[in-house]
Design an enzyme around this catalytic site. Structure first.
Site, PDB file in Angstrom:
ATOM      1  N   CYS A  71      92.318 -47.049  29.707  1.00 33.05           N
ATOM      2  CA  CYS A  71      92.857 -46.606  30.991  1.00 33.05           C
ATOM      3  C   CYS A  71      93.075 -47.782  31.950  1.00 33.05           C
ATOM      4  O   CYS A  71      92.149 -48.566  32.183  1.00 33.05           O
ATOM      5  CB  CYS A  71      91.906 -45.600  31.631  1.00 33.05           C
ATOM      6  SG  CYS A  71      92.456 -45.009  33.237  1.00 33.05           S
ATOM      7  N   CYS A  80      85.482 -42.198  34.752  1.00 38.23           N
ATOM      8  CA  CYS A  80      84.823 -42.705  33.548  1.00 38.23           C
ATOM      9  C   CYS A  80      83.985 -43.945  33.883  1.00 38.23           C
ATOM     10  O   CYS A  80      84.330 -44.718  34.766  1.00 38.23           O
ATOM     11  CB  CYS A  80      85.857 -43.086  32.494  1.00 38.23           C
ATOM     12  SG  CYS A  80      86.897 -41.718  31.978  1.00 38.23           S
ATOM     13  N   CYS A 160      95.918 -41.174  33.664  1.00 38.75           N
ATOM     14  CA  CYS A 160      94.577 -40.707  33.296  1.00 38.75           C
ATOM     15  C   CYS A 160      94.550 -40.451  31.788  1.00 38.75           C
ATOM     16  O   CYS A 160      95.400 -39.736  31.261  1.00 38.75           O
ATOM     17  CB  CYS A 160      94.218 -39.429  34.049  1.00 38.75           C
ATOM     18  SG  CYS A 160      92.568 -38.802  33.638  1.00 38.75           S
ATOM     19  N   GLN A 286      83.487 -24.597  30.602  1.00 41.62           N
ATOM     20  CA  GLN A 286      83.232 -25.941  30.083  1.00 41.62           C
ATOM     21  C   GLN A 286      84.529 -26.749  30.085  1.00 41.62           C
ATOM     22  O   GLN A 286      85.563 -26.261  29.637  1.00 41.62           O
ATOM     23  CB  GLN A 286      82.673 -25.871  28.660  1.00 41.62           C
ATOM     24  CG  GLN A 286      81.239 -25.385  28.584  1.00 41.62           C
ATOM     25  CD  GLN A 286      80.229 -26.447  28.994  1.00 41.62           C
ATOM     26  OE1 GLN A 286      80.576 -27.554  29.399  1.00 41.62           O
ATOM     27  NE2 GLN A 286      78.959 -26.102  28.911  1.00 41.62           N
ATOM     28  N   TYR A 315      70.993 -17.345  32.953  1.00 42.00           N
ATOM     29  CA  TYR A 315      71.925 -18.271  33.616  1.00 42.00           C
ATOM     30  C   TYR A 315      73.239 -18.275  32.826  1.00 42.00           C
ATOM     31  O   TYR A 315      73.770 -19.319  32.454  1.00 42.00           O
ATOM     32  CB  TYR A 315      71.337 -19.684  33.704  1.00 42.00           C
ATOM     33  CG  TYR A 315      69.932 -19.724  34.255  1.00 42.00           C
ATOM     34  CD1 TYR A 315      69.700 -19.740  35.623  1.00 42.00           C
ATOM     35  CD2 TYR A 315      68.829 -19.728  33.402  1.00 42.00           C
ATOM     36  CE1 TYR A 315      68.402 -19.762  36.135  1.00 42.00           C
ATOM     37  CE2 TYR A 315      67.535 -19.743  33.895  1.00 42.00           C
ATOM     38  CZ  TYR A 315      67.333 -19.754  35.262  1.00 42.00           C
ATOM     39  OH  TYR A 315      66.042 -19.768  35.755  1.00 42.00           O
ATOM     40  N   GLU A 336      73.008 -13.674  35.737  1.00 43.87           N
ATOM     41  CA  GLU A 336      73.630 -14.783  36.475  1.00 43.87           C
ATOM     42  C   GLU A 336      73.599 -14.480  37.961  1.00 43.87           C
ATOM     43  O   GLU A 336      73.851 -13.339  38.378  1.00 43.87           O
ATOM     44  CB  GLU A 336      75.067 -14.985  35.994  1.00 43.87           C
ATOM     45  CG  GLU A 336      75.918 -15.916  36.824  1.00 43.87           C
ATOM     46  CD  GLU A 336      75.365 -17.330  36.914  1.00 43.87           C
ATOM     47  OE1 GLU A 336      75.334 -17.871  38.037  1.00 43.87           O
ATOM     48  OE2 GLU A 336      74.960 -17.871  35.861  1.00 43.87           O
ATOM     49  N   ASP A 381      70.303 -21.349  29.572  1.00 42.87           N
ATOM     50  CA  ASP A 381      71.362 -22.338  29.821  1.00 42.87           C
ATOM     51  C   ASP A 381      71.458 -22.572  31.325  1.00 42.87           C
ATOM     52  O   ASP A 381      72.427 -22.165  31.972  1.00 42.87           O
ATOM     53  CB  ASP A 381      72.691 -21.830  29.252  1.00 42.87           C
ATOM     54  CG  ASP A 381      73.794 -22.870  29.335  1.00 42.87           C
ATOM     55  OD1 ASP A 381      73.516 -24.024  29.708  1.00 42.87           O
ATOM     56  OD2 ASP A 381      74.962 -22.527  29.040  1.00 42.87           O
ATOM     57  N   CYS A 408      72.261 -29.278  30.189  1.00 40.51           N
ATOM     58  CA  CYS A 408      73.228 -30.311  30.570  1.00 40.51           C
ATOM     59  C   CYS A 408      72.525 -31.467  31.269  1.00 40.51           C
ATOM     60  O   CYS A 408      73.167 -32.414  31.719  1.00 40.51           O
ATOM     61  CB  CYS A 408      74.318 -29.731  31.471  1.00 40.51           C
ATOM     62  SG  CYS A 408      73.690 -29.032  33.016  1.00 40.51           S
TER      63      CYS A 408
END
Length: 445
Positions: A71, A80, A160, A286, A315, A336, A381, A408
């Site tokens: 990039c 990034c 990008c 996602q 979640y 949730e 999650d 995550c």
């Protein structure tokens, strides 16, 4: 060592999330995004008795494995951080840093099954959020990404590499249109102006695009001409919707305070593991669709045979995992806190003709008490902060023989696992799934 001091340091180790570690005598210096084996010029930002923190001023020497970033915006863009090291190197670093967290937390005796790489190293993102602003004070309007380390500076983006090239084409046309029509961008300092963000979403399986331009309500403008321009473009994907959202919030986030559909619809449809998911302009999903298939496949594998079992998906967000595991379970409950997410989940359940799921809106800690069917398997999650102490104790108290934890954030994962270990649970196996090439982030299952 004093705050403000400038030092040349060699990075001899790293810890999650890609924090470089250097030694100066007996003191450890931690530097964000410093690569193992690199030499960096650092300004000390904090200094305590045995530990200090620093900020990179310049990379004096890259590691031997360093490569030229693909990039052209890499050095300036705040998106990034690791394009200058080979992807295999990135994967090994993520593995090493996560396993180090487990070792330091005394969580051992499990089978480590390695790391799943993202199916795409570049052009993997299905959503990009660009900001209107300028690069320098009183400079011309720009549309792009925040400059690394500079909250107010927006660098123009035209190449990008982590999104489909259609995004670059759309970005240029929108930017040129707004400049030509002399539309003012929203100034974060005085809260005046019109243009705020441009959000583009893509479905990989159906090759659909949804464009959302976000402005304040400080003026009115008809974007019909822009829509006509976009529809004439030769793109790899099909533009199925263009919406105009109003957002007068003072916070620097995309917030829906009402929108108009100027073309097509207000959603795209993605297909994951044979199921369809309707994704609105504001839905959480996602950001790596093909990577998500890998992640959810690991969850399915770990679930095993649950045909006569009750599964809790805690979640659950928009219910993606809930629906995927429902095909292997007798009954699934998804809980949730965010009402809009559950509304989207219920809509997708209808789309997929699933009848063994019950979604519940509310705090996990509160709603767990209300479900009459006790779980056989619990899937967790949570968001980045992990599971709170009260909710975690309630989960532990169910005493199920099997839990699947999708994280995550490995740092909060190990904190939760320590509490579970203390309660008598043990980690059986773990696999990492890289959803975010060229960044510090990784998913753990």
């Amino acid at each position: 060592m004093k705050r403000g001091q400038i030092l040349e340091l060699f990075i001899e180790d790293t810890k999650y999330p890609s924090i470089g570690i250097a030694k100066v005598g007996d003191k450890t210096v931690e530097i964000k995004n410093a690569l193992l084996g690199s030499k960096v010029l650092v300004r000390i930002t904090k200094s305590k008795k045995d530990k200090a923190e620093g900020k990179i001023l310049e990379v004096l020497q890259y590691p031997e494995d360093a490569i030229e970033p693909l990039c052209p915006h890499f050095e300036e863009c705040g998106g990034c951080t690791h394009q200058h090291i080979p992807y295999e190197f990135q994967l090994r670093q993520k593995e090493r840093e996560v396993l180090k967290l487990f070792t330091e937390a005394n969580i051992d005796g499990f089978e480590y099954e390695g790391i799943e790489k993202s199916p795409l190293e570049f052009e993997y993102r299905n959503k990009m959020e660009f900001t209107f602003g300028n690069l320098t004070k009183d400079g011309e309007m720009t549309l792009g990404m925040h400059q690394a380390g500079k909250f107010y500076n927006i660098i123009p983006i035209d190449q990008c590499k982590i999104a489909d090239n259609d995004y670059n084409i759309l970005l240029k046309v929108v930017s040129d249109y707004c400049k030509r029509n002399e539309l003012p961008f929203y100034n974060k300092m005085n809260h005046e102006g019109y243009l705020r963000y441009l959000v583009i979403r893509k479905s990989f399986r159906r090759k659909e695009l949804l464009v959302n331009i976000i402005t304040t309500s400080q003026m009115e403008h008809d974007f019909s001409e822009l829509v006509d321009e976009l529809l004439k473009l030769e793109l790899n994907n099909k533009l199925v919707g263009f919406i105009h959202t109003r957002n007068d919030s003072l916070s620097d986030t995309v917030k829906n305070e009402g929108y108009d559909v100027l073309y097509g619809g207000d959603y795209i449809v993605e297909e994951i593991l044979g199921l369809q998911f309707k994704i609105s302009a504001f839905s959480f999903f996602q950001t790596n669709s093909l990577g998500a298939e890998k992640l959810y496949s690991v969850v399915q594998e770990y679930l095993g045979n649950a045909k006569r079992k009750v599964v809790y998906d805690l979640y659950c967000g928009t219910g993606t995992i809930t629906q995927i595991v429902s095909r292997k379970a007798e009954k699934v409950y998804g809980i949730e806190l965010v009402k809009e997410a559950i509304e989207a989940a219920r809509e997708n359940v209808k789309l997929n003709n699933i009848d063994n799921i019950q979604f519940i809106v509310g705090d996990v800690g509160e709603k767990l008490k209300e479900i009459k069917d006790k779980p056989d398997i619990i899937i967790i999650d949570p968001p980045r902060p992990g599971v709170g102490p009260k909710a975690l104790q309630q989960i532990i108290d169910f005493g199920v023989s099997q839990m699947i934890y999708v994280s995550c954030n490995p740092k909060t994962l190990v904190e939760n696992l320590k509490a579970m270990k203390k309660a008598g649970y043990k980690v059986g196996r773990m696999r990492l799934v890289d959803m975010f090439p060229h960044t510090v982030h990784v998913e753990c299952v």
